[in-house]
Write an enzyme that holds these catalytic residues in place. Structure first.
Site, PDB file in Angstrom:
ATOM      1  N   ARG A 137       0.832  -1.205   0.000  1.00 13.99           N
ATOM      2  CA  ARG A 137       0.000   0.000   0.000  1.00 13.99           C
ATOM      3  C   ARG A 137       0.868   1.257   0.000  1.00 13.99           C
ATOM      4  NH1 ARG A 137      -1.785   2.227   4.461  1.00 13.99           N
ATOM      5  NH2 ARG A 137      -2.198   0.289   5.550  1.00 13.99           N
ATOM      6  N   TYR A 183     -17.164  16.998 -15.091  1.00 14.98           N
ATOM      7  CA  TYR A 183     -17.452  15.562 -15.234  1.00 14.98           C
ATOM      8  C   TYR A 183     -18.420  15.126 -14.122  1.00 14.98           C
ATOM      9  CZ  TYR A 183     -16.776  10.610 -14.440  1.00 14.98           C
ATOM     10  OH  TYR A 183     -16.995   9.285 -14.201  1.00 14.98           O
ATOM     11  N   ASP A 197      -8.028  18.646 -14.831  1.00 15.26           N
ATOM     12  CA  ASP A 197      -8.407  17.283 -15.212  1.00 15.26           C
ATOM     13  C   ASP A 197      -8.038  17.112 -16.689  1.00 15.26           C
ATOM     14  OD1 ASP A 197      -9.674  14.936 -15.996  1.00 15.26           O
ATOM     15  OD2 ASP A 197     -11.408  15.248 -14.698  1.00 15.26           O
ATOM     16  N   LYS A 217      -9.214   5.911 -19.082  1.00 16.63           N
ATOM     17  CA  LYS A 217      -9.559   6.375 -20.427  1.00 16.63           C
ATOM     18  C   LYS A 217      -8.366   6.183 -21.377  1.00 16.63           C
ATOM     19  CE  LYS A 217     -13.190   7.320 -18.065  1.00 16.63           C
ATOM     20  NZ  LYS A 217     -13.502   8.611 -17.492  1.00 16.63           N
TER      21      LYS A 217
HETATM   22  C1  LIG Z   1     -13.930   9.103 -16.260  1.00 13.93           C
HETATM   23  C2  LIG Z   1     -13.528  10.455 -15.828  1.00 13.93           C
HETATM   24  C3  LIG Z   1     -13.171  10.727 -14.492  1.00 13.93           C
HETATM   25  C4  LIG Z   1     -13.324   9.701 -13.379  1.00 13.93           C
HETATM   26  O1  LIG Z   1     -12.515   8.613 -13.519  1.00 13.93           O
HETATM   27  P1  LIG Z   1     -12.849   7.135 -12.961  1.00 13.93           P
HETATM   28  O2  LIG Z   1     -11.639   6.395 -13.359  1.00 13.93           O
HETATM   29  O3  LIG Z   1     -14.107   6.686 -13.635  1.00 13.93           O
HETATM   30  O4  LIG Z   1     -13.027   7.255 -11.493  1.00 13.93           O
HETATM   31  C5  LIG Z   1     -12.747  12.000 -14.178  1.00 13.93           C
HETATM   32  N1  LIG Z   1     -12.679  12.964 -15.106  1.00 13.93           N
HETATM   33  C6  LIG Z   1     -13.006  12.747 -16.393  1.00 13.93           C
HETATM   34  C7  LIG Z   1     -12.911  13.871 -17.365  1.00 13.93           C
HETATM   35  C8  LIG Z   1     -13.445  11.489 -16.807  1.00 13.93           C
HETATM   36  O5  LIG Z   1     -13.787  11.295 -18.079  1.00 13.93           O
END
Ligand SMILES: *Cc1c(COP(=O)(O)O)cnc(C)c1O
Length: 374
Positions: free
Chosen positions: A47, A99, A171, A196
């Site tokens: 961890r 988001y 982000d 993603k």
């Molecule tokens: C999917 C997404 C997130 C969150 O990510 P997870 O891996 O689903 O927790 C945050 N910001 C954006 C722009 C996203 O597309």
């Protein structure tokens, strides 16, 4: 090293004393102490640190032109750590089109905990300036935004934040560091959902926070402490998979950019489509800023069809290649009637379709679109 070379080689020699060209997966949760006892900084318990996680963190930091990275079990877990660097009573500015998962995190967890928030149109610099308060500590940027692909000037908002003693967190999930590097535009932190484009194959959940070269404020040290203390860390297997996928990130991203550019042009001229949102189009209201701060316009497009909810659902149902699914960043194209996946609080137009353009041959995608639109 240049970006493509870093994507393949960076981090592979971190905590890897063996001559493996492809680093192994370290499943052990514990690491043996030296005979003199445990030394600060040595591997001890997974961890706290694991070789696969250290490699992934080194790799992501390097690709973002940053110094330090903390990897998490999801993007939302990474966002949680960023908010937890604040104290109850601190004020945060969020984009009003943030988001939806991060919006939910704010409303259901961070506001009850005591943080104060204002949701504003982040692409409008005057609105940002007016919304800054004495206790504003963090401005959250997401550009291009979801689902309308609004463009926020990262450098302008970051400079404004710094004048008022606040920081910015960008982000950067949608553009990825191939298309946009916020730390070079004066941002303080970068956030990723590695689920993603980093993962790229719709089969891994993960997140990351990256900080710049100087950590004078101790911000990344705080994020790293929270990573270990709250424990939302990714498994060694998932770290290995994200590292592996990242090796092809620059070339995948180029393909996403290219295919999306083709499709956006097709949508722009299609009689059944009223409006297209893609920052690469000159008609997009954020195009000039996007051109300045992005190296490519990404793989995400939204468009409004001539019709309402039923027509939009029918179009999405009419494809044979493009899957009906949410999320983004996979090699396969997916599209969705966005409003229905955002739930009852959504303000997204009923006639909006969002597509994550994959890496299929563009002619096959165009044929599939034409079929669905007819
Ligand atoms: C999917 C997404 C997130 C969150 O990510 P997870 O891996 O689903 O927790 C945050 N910001 C954006 C722009 C996203 O597309």
């Amino acid at each position: 090293m240049r970006f493509e070379t870093k994507a393949i080689h960076s981090g592979t020699d971190v905590a890897n004393p063996n001559p493996d060209v492809v680093p192994p997966i370290h499943r052990s949760t514990v690491f043996e102490h030296s005979k003199e006892g445990h030394h600060e900084g040595d591997l001890n318990y997974t961890r706290v640190a694991n070789p696969n996680r250290l490699r992934l963190e080194h790799l992501i930091a390097d690709l973002e032109d940053g110094q330090s990275c903390a990897a998490f079990s999801s993007g939302v877990a990474a966002a949680t750590a960023v908010f937890k660097t604040l104290r109850p009573g601190d004020h945060v500015l969020m984009p009003d089109d943030v988001y939806s998962g991060n919006g939910r995190l704010v409303n259901e967890v961070m506001i009850p905990w005591g943080l104060e928030f204002d949701f504003i149109p982040m692409a409008d610099l005057d609105e940002v300036e007016q919304a800054i308060q004495e206790n504003t500590k963090l401005i959250w940027i997401e550009t291009p935004s979801n689902p309308l692909l609004n463009i926020t000037d990262i450098k302008a908002v970051s400079d404004l934040a710094h004048e008022h003693g606040a920081i910015t967190c960008v982000d950067n999930t949608w553009p990825s560091p191939v298309n946009q590097k916020p730390l070079n535009l004066n941002a303080d932190l970068v956030l990723h959902s590695t689920t993603k484009y980093f993962g790229g194959h719709s089969d891994i959940l993960g997140g990351a926070v990256v900080g710049p070269n100087s950590d004078e404020s101790g911000l990344m040290e705080q994020v790293r402490n929270l990573q270990i203390t709250m424990g939302a860390v990714p498994s060694p297997q998932d770290c290995w998979l994200v590292s592996r996928s990242t090796r092809t990130l620059p070339y995948r991203m180029r393909g996403h950019n290219e295919n999306a550019g083709r499709l956006a042009e097709f949508f722009k001229d299609h009689p059944r489509i009223d409006q297209v949102f893609y920052p690469g189009l000159e008609s997009h209201n954020g195009h000039e800023i996007a051109k300045k701060q992005m190296d490519g316009y990404g793989g995400m497009i939204s468009f409004l069809i001539d019709g309402g909810r039923n027509e939009a659902l029918n179009i999405v149902a009419g494809s044979q290649i493009i899957s009906r699914a949410t999320s983004l960043g996979g090699v396969e194209s997916t599209w969705e009637h966005r409003r229905s996946s955002e739930g009852p609080d959504s303000t997204t137009p009923q006639n909006l379709i969002r597509i994550s353009v994959g890496l299929e041959h563009p002619e096959d995608l165009l044929e599939d679109m034409e079929r669905a639109l007819n």
